[in-house]
Enzyme design. Structure first.
Site, short mmCIF file in Angstrom:
data_model
loop_
_atom_site.label_atom_id
_atom_site.label_comp_id
_atom_site.label_asym_id
_atom_site.label_seq_id
_atom_site.Cartn_x
_atom_site.Cartn_y
_atom_site.Cartn_z
N HIS A 102 8.90 -9.36 -2.53
CA HIS A 102 8.24 -9.24 -3.84
C HIS A 102 9.24 -9.56 -4.95
O HIS A 102 10.43 -9.26 -4.83
CB HIS A 102 7.69 -7.82 -4.04
N GLU A 119 9.29 -0.69 -3.82
CA GLU A 119 8.40 0.22 -3.10
C GLU A 119 9.19 1.12 -2.16
O GLU A 119 10.38 0.91 -1.91
CB GLU A 119 7.37 -0.58 -2.31
N HIS A 177 10.97 -8.15 4.23
CA HIS A 177 10.54 -6.99 5.01
C HIS A 177 9.19 -7.27 5.67
O HIS A 177 8.48 -8.21 5.33
CB HIS A 177 10.43 -5.75 4.13
N ARG A 197 4.63 -14.39 0.81
CA ARG A 197 4.58 -14.40 2.28
C ARG A 197 5.39 -15.61 2.78
O ARG A 197 5.12 -16.73 2.38
CB ARG A 197 3.12 -14.50 2.73
#
Length: 324
Positions: A102, A119, A177, A197
């Site tokens: 991200h 996150e 990740h 992605r």
């Protein structure tokens, strides 16, 4: 007037989703392959709807517009306005999620007029041999990364983590990740749905299509350095606050409750999120009792400065989230 708020979960079917949100977390699900339950959200048009009490049927943005800092906290409202600053999820991965990353705040603002996405994950349940991918297994660079990616060998550069229930991880924006198959995860993140992605295991959907990759966008967002600072170390004392992480984006604690426990927030100008990741119990505020059980999430408005937590017949485990 303000009280602990529950919301109807926003359920998302995913190519990698399973049935643990129903069988373990007791979500009312009839569809197959539901991979995400958005517990608290104002992201895009996915806005949480209140499921309990006087405000049942109102959405979270409407409540923030009406009560402002009494919901979010005065300082947080000044920064975020009518946007809730976090997105709270449960994630069930029957099979591996895509390898992804991200952007940070600066890049997300420039490209998408969005917040970035830092996150954290808390492992609510994990099958035997379940794994997470977090970061690279060695320092790399743009040229080596592109070479491995183009040759279909990207997995050889990635760091795999064996996991078990209760493990927790902090994922900085830019860190590559993936959540592996067999993982049930509680996720706390910035209020963003921007994902790049980069590898999707060469799988196809029901129509035989491959999902979109974001190879070029990812290059300028990637952190190519290997690191081992992502697994969170924490204590597990009962009926006390055990801090998992404190960052500028959110603070997350664990609470293991087996007797009546008071929580005072008199010095905290922030909302509080309670996610139940084990057992069940009640939240008592101003003589109002709100039940909470495994798989449920409750938003405690900033204006509520004191509450009591009580377990119901077994130890209750909660994640407590706020912004300092």
């Amino acid at each position: 007037m303000l009280y602990p708020l529950k919301f109807y979960p926003i359920l998302k079917e995913k190519i990698w989703g399973g049935n643990k949100l129903k069988t373990i977390l007791n979500k009312k699900i009839t569809n197959e392959n539901v991979g995400e339950s958005w517990e608290v959200s104002t992201v895009n048009d996915e806005i949480s709807i209140v499921a309990n009490g006087e405000f049942k049927g109102k959405n979270l943005k409407e409540l923030i517009e009406e009560f402002k800092g009494k919901i979010l906290g005065e300082r947080i409202y000044q920064e975020f306005g009518n946007q809730f600053p976090l997105l709270i999820k449960f994630i069930d991965a029957k099979t591996d999620l895509s390898v992804q990353l991200h952007p940070d705040d600066e890049l997300a603002k420039k490209r998408h007029n969005s917040f970035g996405k830092t996150e954290m994950w808390y492992v609510a349940q994990a099958d035997e041999n379940a794994k997470l991918i977090i970061g690279f297994n060695k320092d790399t660079d743009k040229e080596e990364y592109e070479d491995f990616l183009n040759r279909g060998k990207i997995i050889e550069l990635l760091n795999f983590e064996d996991i078990s229930e209760g493990d927790s991880y902090f994922i900085n924006a830019g860190r590559i990740h993936a959540i592996g198959g067999g993982c049930l995860i509680a996720e706390i993140q910035q209020t963003s749905d921007i994902t790049y992605r980069v590898y999707d295991w060469d799988r196809q959907d029901k129509e035989g299509n491959y999902r979109e990759l974001h190879t070029d966008l990812a290059l300028s967002a990637l952190d190519f350095k290997a690191s081992d600072d992502f697994k969170l170390k924490y204590t597990t004392e009962k009926n006390k606050v055990n801090q998992l992480i404190s960052s500028k984006y959110f603070t997350t604690n664990t609470l293991s409750i087996d007797q009546s426990t008071k929580r005072s927030y008199k010095d905290l100008d922030s909302f509080k999120i309670l996610m139940c990741v084990g057992g069940k119990g009640i939240i008592e505020t101003n003589k109002l009792t709100t039940p909470i059980s495994l798989g449920e999430t409750v938003l405690i408005p900033a204006g509520v400065k004191e509450l009591y937590l009580e377990n119901d017949s077994e130890e209750m485990k909660l994640l407590e989230v706020y912004i300092k």
